[in-house]
Write a protein that holds these residues in place. Structure first.
Motif, PDB file in Angstrom:
ATOM      1  N   VAL A 148       0.608  -1.248  -0.045  1.00 40.73           N
ATOM      2  CA  VAL A 148      -0.105  -0.202   0.697  1.00 40.73           C
ATOM      3  C   VAL A 148       0.860   1.628   0.141  1.00 40.73           C
ATOM      4  N   GLN A 149       0.767   2.074  -1.430  1.00 36.73           N
ATOM      5  CA  GLN A 149       2.082   3.582  -1.004  1.00 36.73           C
ATOM      6  C   GLN A 149       1.118   4.429  -0.466  1.00 36.73           C
ATOM      7  N   CYS A 150       2.078   4.735   0.604  1.00 33.93           N
ATOM      8  CA  CYS A 150       1.482   5.885   1.239  1.00 33.93           C
ATOM      9  C   CYS A 150       1.171   7.233   0.937  1.00 33.93           C
ATOM     10  N   THR A 184       4.347   1.290   1.685  1.00 34.23           N
ATOM     11  CA  THR A 184       5.787   1.544   0.794  1.00 34.23           C
ATOM     12  C   THR A 184       5.761   2.936   0.535  1.00 34.23           C
ATOM     13  N   MET A 185       6.903   3.027  -0.188  1.00 29.87           N
ATOM     14  CA  MET A 185       7.170   5.048   0.080  1.00 29.87           C
ATOM     15  C   MET A 185       7.136   5.654   0.918  1.00 29.87           C
ATOM     16  N   TYR A 186       7.086   5.442   2.684  1.00 31.69           N
ATOM     17  CA  TYR A 186       6.485   6.037   3.171  1.00 31.69           C
ATOM     18  C   TYR A 186       7.763   7.159   3.555  1.00 31.69           C
ATOM     19  N   ASP A 187       7.367   8.616   3.822  1.00 33.33           N
ATOM     20  CA  ASP A 187       8.371   9.959   4.012  1.00 33.33           C
ATOM     21  C   ASP A 187       7.586  10.016   5.903  1.00 33.33           C
ATOM     22  N   ASN A 188       8.556   9.809   6.268  1.00 35.12           N
ATOM     23  CA  ASN A 188       7.825  10.428   7.671  1.00 35.12           C
ATOM     24  C   ASN A 188       7.598  11.700   7.863  1.00 35.12           C
ATOM     25  N   ARG A 189       8.561  12.408   7.059  1.00 43.03           N
ATOM     26  CA  ARG A 189       8.632  14.124   7.167  1.00 43.03           C
ATOM     27  C   ARG A 189       7.297  14.625   6.772  1.00 43.03           C
ATOM     28  N   LEU A 190       6.397  13.689   5.841  1.00 39.70           N
ATOM     29  CA  LEU A 190       5.134  14.000   5.265  1.00 39.70           C
ATOM     30  C   LEU A 190       3.308  13.917   6.038  1.00 39.70           C
ATOM     31  N   VAL A 196      -2.279   8.649   6.339  1.00 45.21           N
ATOM     32  CA  VAL A 196      -2.081   7.218   5.380  1.00 45.21           C
ATOM     33  C   VAL A 196      -1.626   5.693   6.445  1.00 45.21           C
ATOM     34  N   TYR A 197      -1.141   6.024   7.555  1.00 40.09           N
ATOM     35  CA  TYR A 197      -0.207   4.722   7.643  1.00 40.09           C
ATOM     36  C   TYR A 197      -0.800   4.519   9.346  1.00 40.09           C
ATOM     37  N   GLU A 198      -1.236   5.946  10.063  1.00 39.95           N
ATOM     38  CA  GLU A 198      -3.036   5.900  10.535  1.00 39.95           C
ATOM     39  C   GLU A 198      -4.295   5.358  10.246  1.00 39.95           C
ATOM     40  N   GLU A 199      -4.127   5.236   9.319  1.00 38.31           N
ATOM     41  CA  GLU A 199      -5.888   5.195   8.479  1.00 38.31           C
ATOM     42  C   GLU A 199      -5.790   3.613   8.298  1.00 38.31           C
ATOM     43  N   VAL A 200      -4.647   3.157   7.745  1.00 36.28           N
ATOM     44  CA  VAL A 200      -4.497   1.710   7.156  1.00 36.28           C
ATOM     45  C   VAL A 200      -4.537   0.801   8.451  1.00 36.28           C
ATOM     46  N   LYS A 201      -3.575   1.339   9.378  1.00 35.18           N
ATOM     47  CA  LYS A 201      -3.646   0.682  10.490  1.00 35.18           C
ATOM     48  C   LYS A 201      -4.913   0.465  11.233  1.00 35.18           C
ATOM     49  N   ARG A 202      -5.910   1.852  11.086  1.00 36.92           N
ATOM     50  CA  ARG A 202      -7.335   1.621  11.604  1.00 36.92           C
ATOM     51  C   ARG A 202      -8.050   0.636  11.211  1.00 36.92           C
ATOM     52  N   LEU A 207      -2.578  -7.312  11.100  1.00 42.09           N
ATOM     53  CA  LEU A 207      -2.250  -7.361   9.352  1.00 42.09           C
ATOM     54  C   LEU A 207      -1.561  -6.309   8.693  1.00 42.09           C
ATOM     55  N   VAL A 208      -1.177  -5.331   9.693  1.00 40.62           N
ATOM     56  CA  VAL A 208      -0.092  -4.165   8.693  1.00 40.62           C
ATOM     57  C   VAL A 208       0.966  -5.037  10.019  1.00 40.62           C
ATOM     58  N   PHE A 209       2.256  -5.294   8.571  1.00 39.54           N
ATOM     59  CA  PHE A 209       4.176  -5.554   8.804  1.00 39.54           C
ATOM     60  C   PHE A 209       3.794  -3.821   9.559  1.00 39.54           C
ATOM     61  N   ASN A 210       4.689  -4.368  10.749  1.00 39.13           N
ATOM     62  CA  ASN A 210       5.286  -3.798  11.367  1.00 39.13           C
ATOM     63  C   ASN A 210       6.326  -3.100  10.884  1.00 39.13           C
ATOM     64  N   THR A 211       7.101  -3.231   9.619  1.00 34.50           N
ATOM     65  CA  THR A 211       8.028  -2.981   8.832  1.00 34.50           C
ATOM     66  C   THR A 211       7.451  -2.137   7.534  1.00 34.50           C
ATOM     67  N   VAL A 212       8.058  -0.438   7.673  1.00 33.05           N
ATOM     68  CA  VAL A 212       7.342   0.162   6.633  1.00 33.05           C
ATOM     69  C   VAL A 212       8.566   0.308   5.816  1.00 33.05           C
ATOM     70  N   ILE A 213       8.017   0.181   4.622  1.00 31.11           N
ATOM     71  CA  ILE A 213       9.132   0.584   3.665  1.00 31.11           C
ATOM     72  C   ILE A 213       9.614   2.214   2.962  1.00 31.11           C
ATOM     73  N   TYR A 214      10.375   2.783   3.751  1.00 31.78           N
ATOM     74  CA  TYR A 214      11.170   4.195   3.176  1.00 31.78           C
ATOM     75  C   TYR A 214      11.032   4.590   2.014  1.00 31.78           C
ATOM     76  N   ARG A 215      10.800   5.569   1.267  1.00 35.68           N
ATOM     77  CA  ARG A 215      11.482   6.193  -0.301  1.00 35.68           C
ATOM     78  C   ARG A 215      12.792   6.170  -0.050  1.00 35.68           C
ATOM     79  N   ASN A 216      13.209   5.572  -0.288  1.00 33.52           N
ATOM     80  CA  ASN A 216      14.499   5.620  -0.926  1.00 33.52           C
ATOM     81  C   ASN A 216      15.476   5.456  -2.389  1.00 33.52           C
ATOM     82  N   VAL A 217      16.208   6.330  -2.349  1.00 32.60           N
ATOM     83  CA  VAL A 217      16.469   6.861  -4.000  1.00 32.60           C
ATOM     84  C   VAL A 217      17.535   5.445  -4.376  1.00 32.60           C
TER      85      VAL A 217
END
Length: 252
Positions: A148-150, A184-190, A196-202, A207-217
């Motif tokens: 799920v893209q953030c 995926t494509m998570y940016d904690n500055r935004l 989105v993270y909170e909504e998906v968790k709610r 069922l939501v993985f603890n691991t989050v995939i950050y935006r990374n070049v």
């Protein structure tokens, strides 16, 4: 006996193939024997692991349509313990050709059953659609990871995918489970990413993985070199995220 996991979301650009390649590599580096099945006609998982598509004789297309054995299509990748059944643009036509074939929804399941005992994990990179190939993948799988893209329309289309999973459970694969939702494509500055993270968790809780995939070049650069991000830059945030995801999956 291996665990078969589809990585699916009919919404494009959410990180399915990135997850397929790098989760497979993470599991392989954790000592697991892994088979990655490229079930997307774009064949990005194949090229992203350095496979020259033009040089291939046999692919997942020949397995599905011509019923050749999977052993003749499996190739070694540049990652120890990681093997691949590659794809090809011909797979676009497979959905039409398979309509006339017997057991058209279970052909991939029958293919993977021939090699299932040889691997710890089999991951299937699905195309961004809910067509017959994706139905085959879900029918063959024990579980499904949903990236799920953030971004603003993150949950758009997930209801349709969940309904498809429900139908497949009712008619073709009663044991199919949701392995987890992967942000995926998570940016904690935004603020949006956090919303989105909170909504998906709610919505989906545990069922939501603890691991989050950050935006990374580095995640974007690695496929052009035919490498997983772990091989391209093991110290990058993207590599660390997928190593953590692999460990989380193993612990589950």
């Amino acid at each position: 006996m291996s665990k078969i996991i589809s990585i699916a979301n009919q919404k494009g650009g959410v990180g399915k193939t990135t997850t397929a390649i790098n989760l497979a590599a993470g599991l392989a580096y954790a000592g697991k024997k892994v088979l990655l099945v490229d079930a997307d006609p774009q064949a990005n998982a194949s090229s992203g692991l350095g496979v020259e598509i033009r040089d291939l004789t046999n692919t997942i297309y020949e397995c599905l349509v011509d019923e050749i054995t999977p052993q003749t299509t499996i190739i070694e990748t540049n990652v120890k313990n990681l093997y691949l059944i590659p794809s090809h643009i011909d797979l676009v036509g497979a959905e039409i050709e398979m309509q006339r074939l017997d057991n058209r929804e279970t052909r991939l399941k029958n293919i993977l059953n021939q090699v299932r005992s040889d691997y710890d994990y089999i991951l299937i990179d699905c195309s961004p659609s809910l067509g017959l190939i994706t139905i085959n993948a879900l029918t063959a799988s024990d579980s499904v990871i949903i990236p799920v893209q953030c971004e603003f329309f993150a949950l758009e289309g997930i209801a349709k995918l969940l309904n498809t999973i429900k139908i497949i459970k009712s008619n073709l694969n009663p044991t199919l489970q949701i392995e987890g939702f992967l942000l995926t494509m998570y940016d904690n500055r935004l603020r949006l990413s956090n919303q989105v993270y909170e909504e998906v968790k709610r919505h989906f809780g545990d069922l939501v993985f603890n691991t989050v995939i950050y935006r990374n070049v580095r995640l974007s650069e690695a496929p052009s070199h035919g490498l997983s991000v772990i091989d391209y830059d093991r110290h990058s945030k993207g590599a660390k995220n997928y190593i953590n995801l692999a460990n989380e999956l193993i612990q589950r």
